[in-house]
Scaffold this active site. Structure first.
Site, PDB file in Angstrom:
ATOM      1  N   GLY A 235       0.798  -1.209   0.000  1.00  0.00           N
ATOM      2  CA  GLY A 235       0.000   0.000   0.000  1.00  0.00           C
ATOM      3  C   GLY A 235       0.833   1.262   0.000  1.00  0.00           C
ATOM      4  CG  HIS A 236       0.331   6.052   1.175  1.00  0.00           C
ATOM      5  ND1 HIS A 236       0.427   6.801   0.030  1.00  0.00           N
ATOM      6  CD2 HIS A 236       0.709   6.869   2.193  1.00  0.00           C
ATOM      7  CE1 HIS A 236       0.826   8.031   0.336  1.00  0.00           C
ATOM      8  NE2 HIS A 236       1.019   8.088   1.637  1.00  0.00           N
TER       9      HIS A 236
END
Length: 309
Positions: free
Chosen positions: A278-279
């Site tokens: 993810g981020h």
């Protein structure tokens, strides 16, 4: 696998240098930073995102410090650095970049690999444009420099930039909430049970400190200046063609994978890797990213050596 350090064979099980937790005066503030590695080792300047701090780079400190000098500052208003109120300090990306520029001067950093994640992009591109001669290479991890990277979530955020008074209450309620903080970490990950909830509860506790809502709202309002600067950042990339590694967590809820193709337009020789993360991909794929960095920086060093007369 080659290395930026002659004779070094990369290994995930390599020893690590002691991490030091220090402060230095920069821009009139006390700036906290993490540092590990020999002073004469190749330097990597690690610029963190929102709402994190230099803490997000601990996975790299434990994997790369034996052969690199890692330096990760907390921005003003973040982590353990001074956080004057929004009335006392202008929280803009220009101002933060100026303070971090002073920070690099205070540490005598005249040459470094620039690692940028999220807010690290706006800070790092400002540093690079001010002093392109200092940037040996660039590592980009979920940091945007083109409109291609801004997905549907940014429509409401653009409304806030267009009319702050009418949209600030809604922005604060959403952007700084526990749910939004959790979503930044989980994104579209199909197996959210693999993500430690301490990550978002710790960050939400930070965002809940007195004065933080004002600081982060002011800074995010200034994010509009980053979007306006994208053409200039792209022009800088096309002109200077820095050796670039892009590692991208594809489950990021805010920044689109299409951004990686935009970087390739500007930097045809850029190395791009899309990760099942993810981020905050470093938390989920620390070994993979560390291995990619070792190999990439080794090629950069070998190319530089071959280019010397």
């Amino acid at each position: 696998m080659t290395s930026i350090v002659p004779g070094y064979a990369a290994s995930v099980t390599e020893s690590r240098e002691t991490t030091h937790y220090r402060t230095v005066k920069a821009g009139g503030l006390s700036i906290f930073y993490r540092e590990a590695g020999r002073p004469d080792a190749p330097a990597i300047l690690l610029l963190h995102g929102f709402p994190s701090s230099s803490r997000m780079y601990e996975p790299l400190f434990s994997r790369l410090s034996a052969h690199f000098r890692l330096i990760a500052p907390d921005y003003p208003g973040f982590g353990h650095s001074d956080a004057p109120s929004a009335k006392e300090f202008s929280y803009t990306f220009d101002h933060i970049a100026a303070v971090i520029g002073d920070f690099t001067a205070a540490l005598g950093l005249h040459s470094y690999v620039l690692y940028m994640q999220d807010y690290g992009g706006p800070v790092g591109f400002r540093l690079a444009i001010a002093h392109p001669e200092r940037v040996r290479a660039v590592v980009i991890q979920n940091a945007v420099a083109h409109e291609d990277g801004l997905g549907p979530l940014w429509e409401k955020r653009r409304e806030f930039w267009a009319d702050r008074a009418a949209n600030e209450a809604g922005l604060r309620q959403n952007f700084l909430s526990l749910a939004a903080t959790k979503q930044r970490h989980i994104g579209s990950n199909p197996d959210p049970g693999t993500i430690d909830p301490d990550r978002w509860t710790d960050e939400f506790a930070f965002l809940s400190l007195p004065g933080q809502a004002d600081i982060q709202t002011d800074l995010f309002y200034d994010y509009r200046t980053n979007v306006a600067s994208y053409p200039a950042w792209g022009a800088w990339l096309r002109q200077h063609q820095p050796p670039t590694l892009v590692v991208w967590g594809k489950y990021d809820p805010s920044f689109q994978v299409a951004e990686t193709a935009a970087y390739k337009r500007d930097l045809p020789k850029a190395e791009v890797h899309i990760l099942d993360a993810g981020h905050f991909a470093l938390y989920e794929k620390p070994d993979e990213i560390a291995d990619l960095m070792r190999a990439f920086l080794g090629r950069v060093a070998n190319t530089a050596s071959a280019a010397r007369p």
